[in-house]
Write a protein that holds these residues in place. Sequence first.
Motif, PDB file in Angstrom:
ATOM      1  N   LEU A 420       0.728  -1.178  -0.115  1.00 54.64           N
ATOM      2  CA  LEU A 420       0.085  -0.133   0.013  1.00 54.64           C
ATOM      3  C   LEU A 420       0.919   1.373   0.184  1.00 54.64           C
ATOM      4  CD1 LEU A 420      -2.889  -0.983   2.458  1.00 54.64           C
ATOM      5  CD2 LEU A 420      -2.959  -0.816  -0.191  1.00 54.64           C
ATOM      6  N   LYS A 421       1.867   1.147   0.455  1.00 56.59           N
ATOM      7  CA  LYS A 421       2.954   2.209   0.641  1.00 56.59           C
ATOM      8  C   LYS A 421       3.445   2.872  -0.904  1.00 56.59           C
ATOM      9  CE  LYS A 421       4.717   1.696   5.335  1.00 56.59           C
ATOM     10  NZ  LYS A 421       6.039   1.247   5.956  1.00 56.59           N
ATOM     11  N   LYS A 422       3.378   1.855  -1.618  1.00 59.79           N
ATOM     12  CA  LYS A 422       3.907   2.102  -2.899  1.00 59.79           C
ATOM     13  C   LYS A 422       2.724   2.012  -3.960  1.00 59.79           C
ATOM     14  CE  LYS A 422       8.559  -0.166  -2.183  1.00 59.79           C
ATOM     15  NZ  LYS A 422       9.379  -1.190  -2.572  1.00 59.79           N
ATOM     16  N   SER A 423       1.567   1.605  -3.782  1.00 60.10           N
ATOM     17  CA  SER A 423       0.557   1.377  -4.431  1.00 60.10           C
ATOM     18  C   SER A 423       0.104   2.876  -5.060  1.00 60.10           C
ATOM     19  CB  SER A 423      -0.689   1.053  -3.697  1.00 60.10           C
ATOM     20  OG  SER A 423      -1.646   0.912  -4.568  1.00 60.10           O
ATOM     21  N   LYS A 424      -0.476   2.885  -6.422  1.00 61.98           N
ATOM     22  CA  LYS A 424      -1.152   4.087  -7.082  1.00 61.98           C
ATOM     23  C   LYS A 424      -2.568   3.955  -7.041  1.00 61.98           C
ATOM     24  CE  LYS A 424       3.332   4.921  -9.606  1.00 61.98           C
ATOM     25  NZ  LYS A 424       3.794   5.273 -10.640  1.00 61.98           N
ATOM     26  N   ALA A 425      -2.883   2.970  -6.338  1.00 61.90           N
ATOM     27  CA  ALA A 425      -4.458   2.709  -6.530  1.00 61.90           C
ATOM     28  C   ALA A 425      -5.133   3.962  -6.080  1.00 61.90           C
ATOM     29  CB  ALA A 425      -4.932   1.544  -5.656  1.00 61.90           C
ATOM     30  N   GLN A 426      -6.561   3.972  -6.001  1.00 61.03           N
ATOM     31  CA  GLN A 426      -7.108   5.148  -5.731  1.00 61.03           C
ATOM     32  C   GLN A 426      -7.349   5.303  -4.282  1.00 61.03           C
ATOM     33  OE1 GLN A 426     -11.161   5.632  -7.141  1.00 61.03           O
ATOM     34  NE2 GLN A 426     -10.460   5.681  -9.315  1.00 61.03           N
ATOM     35  N   GLU A 427      -7.093   6.637  -3.708  1.00 65.93           N
ATOM     36  CA  GLU A 427      -6.867   6.964  -2.182  1.00 65.93           C
ATOM     37  C   GLU A 427      -8.160   6.142  -1.652  1.00 65.93           C
ATOM     38  OE1 GLU A 427      -6.844  10.824   0.565  1.00 65.93           O
ATOM     39  OE2 GLU A 427      -6.483  10.986  -1.639  1.00 65.93           O
TER      40      GLU A 427
END
Length: 488
Positions: A420-427
Amino acid sequence: MNKNLFNILSTFSESEWEELGRFISSPYFVKKRNYDSIYSVLKKIYSSGKQEMQLTKKFLLKKLYKGKSPGLQTLHNRLSEFCKLTERFLSQKKFDNDKLQRIIYLLDEFYARRLPRNFKSKFNSQEKIIYEDSYNAENFFQICQVILLESGYLQSVREMNSAYREFNKHSQYMLAYFLDRLFYLAVDFYSLESSNVELDFNIVNRLMRSLNAGQFISELEKQNFPIYTSVLIRYYLYKAVVDPDEKSYIKKVRKIFSANKDNLNESFKTSFFLQLESYYVTLLNQGKYEYERELFLVYKEKLEQGIYKDLLKIYYPSQNFRDYVIVGLRVNEIQWVENFVNEYAPKLPESIRKDEYTMGQARILIYKSEFRKALKLLQDHRSSNQVHIIDISRSKMKIFFELGMYEEIFLEMDNLKHFLKKSKAQELLIDNTKDFLEKLSQLVKIATSPLKESAEALDDFIRRECVSTKGLSEKNWFLDKAKKLKII
């Protein structure tokens, strides 16, 4: 390299490639150059499925010019010209398939050239096509164009009373078109406003607040004109969204739609069902779980009417396909869900097809309490999509909890937190996942604590979860697991 051209060509079907070949061979559309060689090379590349390997400057220069060295600028120019041709081809294809627009252009030409005999002859022969759809307002703007031309023609031949009647008809169609668009937008913008989306000045919401349209709509309803059908459906759906406690509005929506569904086209039905789904999802997000069955019936009716193209589009953080599976299982329609996954997963875009099919099958196995089979399915599956990676991880942790594999939960938690720290998924998805991890951590801590220590913490967890408005999609699962721990 011309990325715009390559993007367009990647969407072409086999029949469209054939049509494009005939198009570029027409001297009417292509006068200066012969593009057959470019067409042949590109068609072969796309037919072989080796675009990434072969769509290079070096490869194209070699294939197109066979030993000659025209330079990269020449290649760039020819591809740009070919891109414009493909764009013109798509425009022409759209025009050829739009019967009504072709009629409008021709009537407009006859009127401008002062050819009343030709105008009247063409109008009479095409009148059935012009007015064949009196239910779907998306076509009314075009019909209004025809009616204005007819009114102008009647004035030119001095049939003034007929001209005024046509102008009156124009006003009816134009009003129906305007109101249909207004009420459709009103549903969406009211929903956005209710979700605390800030809009500096939204003219639709302002206009709807200033209108007192109830009596006017009632009068329209009494007229029983087909052209106002979509207006009535969209207006009462708006009223239902604004005032969900007044059940008469949604009943009226369903009644009018049911009586006219055979006359409404796919485009209208798709937009209607999407807004109706959103209406029920909003109620569910407010904790009104009694509407789950209603939402499921909307899904079911929608598919029975052959409306599913919106399923083929990718919406994140929530994929429509996923929602059908989850809701179907929540209302215990296991056979329906199994049929749905098997029938519609193969139709999904390739980029999400395997992920959605795997997750659908895993959810079915979890529903059947076949946890180890579901776990193996998820552990054997590899996804490159960030949303599906998160979804799979959350499902695995729920299975670990069911099997009492608490150490595995914490290992999976650590992996997901790093991801999750590196994820570019929606906030929104990331925040919901963090909330899920926090609640699951609390539940595991309670489950592994001595009975006396856990009793108070468990009661507190249940109280907080009952009133929580976060993580509503997992709320039932957390409450169910917590209450089972309480019994133990």
